[in-house]
Motif scaffolding. Structure first.
Motif, PDB file in Angstrom:
ATOM      1  N   ILE A  76      51.228  -1.542  44.245  1.00 46.34           N
ATOM      2  CA  ILE A  76      50.690  -0.625  44.982  1.00 46.34           C
ATOM      3  C   ILE A  76      50.641   0.824  44.899  1.00 46.34           C
ATOM      4  CG2 ILE A  76      50.416   0.272  47.610  1.00 46.34           C
ATOM      5  CD1 ILE A  76      50.888  -2.798  48.290  1.00 46.34           C
ATOM      6  N   PRO A  77      50.062   1.627  44.577  1.00 46.94           N
ATOM      7  CA  PRO A  77      50.437   2.866  44.025  1.00 46.94           C
ATOM      8  C   PRO A  77      51.127   3.839  45.124  1.00 46.94           C
ATOM      9  CG  PRO A  77      48.080   2.400  43.546  1.00 46.94           C
ATOM     10  CD  PRO A  77      48.456   1.444  44.172  1.00 46.94           C
ATOM     11  N   PHE A  78      51.930   4.623  44.702  1.00 48.15           N
ATOM     12  CA  PHE A  78      52.832   5.332  45.683  1.00 48.15           C
ATOM     13  C   PHE A  78      52.075   6.065  46.508  1.00 48.15           C
ATOM     14  CE2 PHE A  78      55.416   9.142  47.105  1.00 48.15           C
ATOM     15  CZ  PHE A  78      56.066   8.426  47.712  1.00 48.15           C
ATOM     16  N   ALA A  79      50.946   6.660  46.138  1.00 48.57           N
ATOM     17  CA  ALA A  79      49.951   7.571  46.891  1.00 48.57           C
ATOM     18  C   ALA A  79      49.535   6.825  47.925  1.00 48.57           C
ATOM     19  CB  ALA A  79      48.771   8.290  46.012  1.00 48.57           C
ATOM     20  N   GLN A  80      49.271   5.551  47.945  1.00 50.36           N
ATOM     21  CA  GLN A  80      48.603   4.860  48.942  1.00 50.36           C
ATOM     22  C   GLN A  80      49.677   4.531  49.871  1.00 50.36           C
ATOM     23  OE1 GLN A  80      46.250   1.438  47.770  1.00 50.36           O
ATOM     24  NE2 GLN A  80      45.140   2.653  46.074  1.00 50.36           N
ATOM     25  N   TRP A  81      50.937   4.026  49.293  1.00 49.87           N
ATOM     26  CA  TRP A  81      52.125   3.619  50.248  1.00 49.87           C
ATOM     27  C   TRP A  81      52.211   4.919  51.029  1.00 49.87           C
ATOM     28  CZ3 TRP A  81      55.501   0.371  52.435  1.00 49.87           C
ATOM     29  CH2 TRP A  81      56.588   0.766  52.732  1.00 49.87           C
ATOM     30  N   ALA A  82      52.453   5.942  50.304  1.00 51.39           N
ATOM     31  CA  ALA A  82      52.732   7.224  51.169  1.00 51.39           C
ATOM     32  C   ALA A  82      51.678   7.633  52.394  1.00 51.39           C
ATOM     33  CB  ALA A  82      52.841   8.409  50.118  1.00 51.39           C
ATOM     34  N   ALA A  83      50.583   7.546  51.958  1.00 55.90           N
ATOM     35  CA  ALA A  83      49.527   7.516  53.048  1.00 55.90           C
ATOM     36  C   ALA A  83      49.569   6.725  53.956  1.00 55.90           C
ATOM     37  CB  ALA A  83      48.143   7.671  52.408  1.00 55.90           C
ATOM     38  N   LEU A  84      50.049   5.443  53.912  1.00 58.94           N
ATOM     39  CA  LEU A  84      50.187   4.421  55.123  1.00 58.94           C
ATOM     40  C   LEU A  84      51.363   4.541  55.896  1.00 58.94           C
ATOM     41  CD1 LEU A  84      49.123   1.423  55.802  1.00 58.94           C
ATOM     42  CD2 LEU A  84      51.196   0.759  54.776  1.00 58.94           C
ATOM     43  N   ILE A  85      52.425   4.940  55.363  1.00 58.41           N
ATOM     44  CA  ILE A  85      53.708   5.100  56.070  1.00 58.41           C
ATOM     45  C   ILE A  85      53.912   6.485  56.757  1.00 58.41           C
ATOM     46  CG2 ILE A  85      54.926   3.289  54.792  1.00 58.41           C
ATOM     47  CD1 ILE A  85      56.775   5.651  53.713  1.00 58.41           C
ATOM     48  N   SER A  86      53.395   7.551  56.111  1.00 55.35           N
ATOM     49  CA  SER A  86      53.339   8.763  56.881  1.00 55.35           C
ATOM     50  C   SER A  86      52.400   8.808  58.152  1.00 55.35           C
ATOM     51  CB  SER A  86      52.922   9.840  55.755  1.00 55.35           C
ATOM     52  OG  SER A  86      51.369   9.666  55.405  1.00 55.35           O
ATOM     53  N   ASN A  87      51.467   7.824  58.093  1.00 56.52           N
ATOM     54  CA  ASN A  87      50.656   7.707  59.517  1.00 56.52           C
ATOM     55  C   ASN A  87      51.524   6.829  60.382  1.00 56.52           C
ATOM     56  OD1 ASN A  87      48.901   6.203  61.452  1.00 56.52           O
ATOM     57  ND2 ASN A  87      47.419   7.523  60.479  1.00 56.52           N
TER      58      ASN A  87
ATOM     59  N   VAL B 107      54.268  20.081  47.540  1.00 59.05           N
ATOM     60  CA  VAL B 107      53.977  18.902  47.162  1.00 59.05           C
ATOM     61  C   VAL B 107      52.647  18.459  47.531  1.00 59.05           C
ATOM     62  CG1 VAL B 107      54.505  16.469  48.127  1.00 59.05           C
ATOM     63  CG2 VAL B 107      56.300  18.167  48.099  1.00 59.05           C
ATOM     64  N   LEU B 108      52.166  17.641  46.710  1.00 59.20           N
ATOM     65  CA  LEU B 108      50.577  17.404  46.975  1.00 59.20           C
ATOM     66  C   LEU B 108      50.294  16.689  48.188  1.00 59.20           C
ATOM     67  CD1 LEU B 108      49.963  15.942  43.350  1.00 59.20           C
ATOM     68  CD2 LEU B 108      49.160  18.100  44.130  1.00 59.20           C
ATOM     69  N   SER B 109      49.292  16.963  48.516  1.00 54.46           N
ATOM     70  CA  SER B 109      48.731  16.219  50.046  1.00 54.46           C
ATOM     71  C   SER B 109      48.466  14.918  49.905  1.00 54.46           C
ATOM     72  CB  SER B 109      47.648  16.864  50.399  1.00 54.46           C
ATOM     73  OG  SER B 109      47.585  18.298  50.757  1.00 54.46           O
ATOM     74  N   GLU B 110      48.865  13.836  50.896  1.00 53.41           N
ATOM     75  CA  GLU B 110      48.729  12.482  50.686  1.00 53.41           C
ATOM     76  C   GLU B 110      47.111  12.282  50.720  1.00 53.41           C
ATOM     77  OE1 GLU B 110      50.846  13.653  53.685  1.00 53.41           O
ATOM     78  OE2 GLU B 110      52.336  13.269  51.724  1.00 53.41           O
ATOM     79  N   VAL B 111      46.905  11.117  49.995  1.00 53.48           N
ATOM     80  CA  VAL B 111      45.456  10.632  49.802  1.00 53.48           C
ATOM     81  C   VAL B 111      45.086  10.132  51.162  1.00 53.48           C
ATOM     82  CG1 VAL B 111      45.764  10.029  47.571  1.00 53.48           C
ATOM     83  CG2 VAL B 111      46.284   8.219  49.271  1.00 53.48           C
ATOM     84  N   THR B 112      43.777  10.151  51.425  1.00 52.34           N
ATOM     85  CA  THR B 112      43.215   9.511  52.723  1.00 52.34           C
ATOM     86  C   THR B 112      42.757   8.210  52.502  1.00 52.34           C
ATOM     87  OG1 THR B 112      42.272  11.766  53.048  1.00 52.34           O
ATOM     88  CG2 THR B 112      41.233  10.001  54.135  1.00 52.34           C
ATOM     89  N   LEU B 113      43.379   7.374  53.556  1.00 49.80           N
ATOM     90  CA  LEU B 113      43.087   5.818  53.503  1.00 49.80           C
ATOM     91  C   LEU B 113      42.079   5.630  54.472  1.00 49.80           C
ATOM     92  CD1 LEU B 113      46.546   3.996  53.393  1.00 49.80           C
ATOM     93  CD2 LEU B 113      44.911   4.259  51.425  1.00 49.80           C
ATOM     94  N   SER B 114      41.167   4.769  54.089  1.00 44.41           N
ATOM     95  CA  SER B 114      40.301   4.274  55.396  1.00 44.41           C
ATOM     96  C   SER B 114      40.978   3.144  56.142  1.00 44.41           C
ATOM     97  CB  SER B 114      38.931   3.502  54.775  1.00 44.41           C
ATOM     98  OG  SER B 114      39.304   2.449  53.925  1.00 44.41           O
ATOM     99  N   ALA B 115      40.437   2.892  57.169  1.00 45.55           N
ATOM    100  CA  ALA B 115      41.078   1.972  57.993  1.00 45.55           C
ATOM    101  C   ALA B 115      41.094   0.620  57.669  1.00 45.55           C
ATOM    102  CB  ALA B 115      40.428   1.894  59.543  1.00 45.55           C
ATOM    103  N   ALA B 116      40.180   0.412  56.778  1.00 41.38           N
ATOM    104  CA  ALA B 116      40.020  -0.971  56.159  1.00 41.38           C
ATOM    105  C   ALA B 116      40.980  -0.914  54.856  1.00 41.38           C
ATOM    106  CB  ALA B 116      38.587  -1.190  55.476  1.00 41.38           C
ATOM    107  N   GLU B 117      41.333   0.047  54.227  1.00 41.42           N
ATOM    108  CA  GLU B 117      42.126  -0.029  52.987  1.00 41.42           C
ATOM    109  C   GLU B 117      43.644   0.026  53.871  1.00 41.42           C
ATOM    110  OE1 GLU B 117      40.312   2.959  49.494  1.00 41.42           O
ATOM    111  OE2 GLU B 117      40.973   3.764  51.602  1.00 41.42           O
ATOM    112  N   ALA B 118      43.804   0.550  54.716  1.00 40.50           N
ATOM    113  CA  ALA B 118      45.145   0.688  55.586  1.00 40.50           C
ATOM    114  C   ALA B 118      45.438  -0.950  55.846  1.00 40.50           C
ATOM    115  CB  ALA B 118      45.258   1.473  56.785  1.00 40.50           C
ATOM    116  N   GLN B 119      44.375  -1.577  56.533  1.00 41.13           N
ATOM    117  CA  GLN B 119      44.509  -2.849  57.070  1.00 41.13           C
ATOM    118  C   GLN B 119      44.996  -4.051  55.788  1.00 41.13           C
ATOM    119  OE1 GLN B 119      45.169  -3.686  60.126  1.00 41.13           O
ATOM    120  NE2 GLN B 119      44.984  -1.524  60.507  1.00 41.13           N
ATOM    121  N   ASN B 120      44.229  -3.645  55.084  1.00 40.97           N
ATOM    122  CA  ASN B 120      44.421  -4.606  53.554  1.00 40.97           C
ATOM    123  C   ASN B 120      45.948  -4.406  53.228  1.00 40.97           C
ATOM    124  OD1 ASN B 120      42.029  -5.519  53.377  1.00 40.97           O
ATOM    125  ND2 ASN B 120      41.204  -3.935  52.035  1.00 40.97           N
TER     126      ASN B 120
END
Length: 425
Positions: A223-234, A191-204
């Motif tokens: 909201i692209p799934f890659a961003q959603w996945a990066a958010l909730i996997s944290n 499975v592809l690795s999750e994208v990296t979100l900055s703290a600012a992107e996560a807060q938005n």
């Protein structure tokens, strides 16, 4: 009516497990800490499923001296069940995802994308679990077989509208002896690795998705799934999303929340009121959409299915026309199907606002579920009501008008599901 013992005698291939009333009531109490009724019921079904399957696994693994445990932990369950269907257990390094459904005739295993495409969530095995809680004295779950991650990725069908992988039930392996014999083997595709979100992107993202009126933030398709996945996997961000959704729900409608009493009757119904404060539709003409609503033109047709032509032509005939859509997840108790509720507005020369309301299926679903009702309400009185038939591709209320300040509600009902959206002009 057939009892559990009847089913066990008829179907000897599958695993049948009794669900006691005391267990239901205990789990119901554990499931109350969520932002809306759909999330509460989702948590309830998943916890029932997890409790019974975990016990069954423990008994089955005794001789092998292996232990099954909740993944990632019991403490993480509320933040996961707030946003996605399914739970996971872990036996050693092997992960197993349990996907409950109340569908009577299960035709497929349908797994949310999160459990397949997030590296830290992806499992080796996926088990559909039929849950029957309709009979107070004879409630049960049925374990219908299993599939591997490799099967879902290579043979499963991906549905972008509800972000799920599905596999026909006939392709599942029914023998759990084989599952227990292959514990420890890796059955996952890369499975592809999750994208990296900055703290600012996560807060938005958190600010957008923490609105409790967005019943299913996982299908917020802009909201692209890659961003959603990066958010909730944290874990920290996911917990923050859960906390904010509960806090905002309490702050915006402190008297609107109606948790069900822990009776068996209440456990089998879902009732949602979007907000006691009606949405001001005049804001749509300034391109201001809130509470899960989006302009139709910003949502891909592939996500909404076959949009009715009159929805676009209605606003196109007026320079002041605007339209919006809200995606509605009916929840696991109704097979996980989602709908699109659409409103088209037009400002008329008589200073009234004309409104058309339609409901469409989404994704690959060509037809609405039968007996779906849409109602136009004013001060609790039903002004219009339409009910879907077996092959309706959409349903629509008659066009109506209102002056500035007019308040009305649109209500959708299907079986025990009820959702109300409140508006003002």
């Amino acid at each position: 009516m057939l009892s559990l013992s009847d089913f066990v005698n008829i179907d000897t291939k599958h695993i049948w497990l009794q669900v006691e009333t005391a267990e239901q009531e205990k789990v119901w109490q554990l499931s109350q800490h969520h932002s809306n009724a759909i999330a509460i019921y989702n948590a309830y079904l998943n916890r029932i499923c997890l409790s019974r399957i975990l016990t069954w696994f423990q008994l089955s693994l005794q001789e092998a001296r292996l232990r099954a445990e909740v993944f990632p932990s019991e403490e993480n369950l509320p933040s996961i069940l707030e946003i996605v269907n399914g739970t996971a257990i872990k036996v050693g390094e092997t992960k197993i995802v349990l996907v409950p459904t109340e569908t009577i005739d299960i035709e497929e295993l349908c797994v949310p994308q999160e459990w397949v495409d997030i590296n830290s969530w992806a499992a080796d095995y996926y088990i559909p679990v039929q849950v029957n809680l309709d009979d107070d004295d004879d409630c049960w779950i049925r374990v219908c077989g299993f599939a591997t991650h490799r099967q879902l990725k290579n043979q499963g069908k991906y549905n972008s509208s509800d972000r799920t992988y599905s596999l026909p039930i006939e392709q599942l392996t029914e023998s759990f002896t084989l599952l227990f014999a292959t514990l420890g083997l890796r059955w996952r595709e890369e499975v592809l690795s999750e994208v990296t979100l900055s703290a600012a992107e996560a807060q938005n993202l958190l600010q957008t998705l923490s609105d409790a009126s967005i019943y299913s933030p996982r299908v917020h398709l802009d909201i692209p799934f890659a961003q959603w996945a990066a958010l909730i996997s944290n874990e920290q961000w996911r917990q923050q999303l859960y906390n904010q959704r509960l806090t905002k729900e309490k702050n915006t409608a402190p008297t609107a929340k109606k948790y069900f009493s822990p009776s068996i009757e209440s456990m089998n119904s879902v009732s949602i009121d979007s907000s006691f404060i009606p949405m001001n539709l005049n804001q749509w003409f300034q391109k201001l959409f809130t509470a899960g609503w989006q302009p139709i033109d910003e949502v891909l047709n592939s996500q909404l299915g076959n949009l009715a032509f009159e929805f676009r032509s209605f606003s196109a005939t007026s320079k002041t026309g605007i339209n919006g859509v809200k995606l509605i997840d009916l929840g696991v108790q109704l097979g996980g199907q989602s709908l699109a509720l659409m409103l088209a507005l037009s400002q008329e020369e008589d200073k009234k606002t004309a409104i058309i309301v339609q409901v469409h299926p989404t994704g690959n679903n060509k037809y609405l579920p039968p007996n779906l009702k849409i109602m136009l309400l004013e001060s609790g009185n039903i002004l219009q009501q339409i009910e879907s038939r077996s092959l309706d591709s959409y349903i629509q209320l008659n066009r109506f008008k209102g002056l500035s300040g007019t308040r009305f509600s649109i209500q959708l009902t299907l079986d025990d599901f009820k959702m109300t959206e409140n508006f003002s002009i």
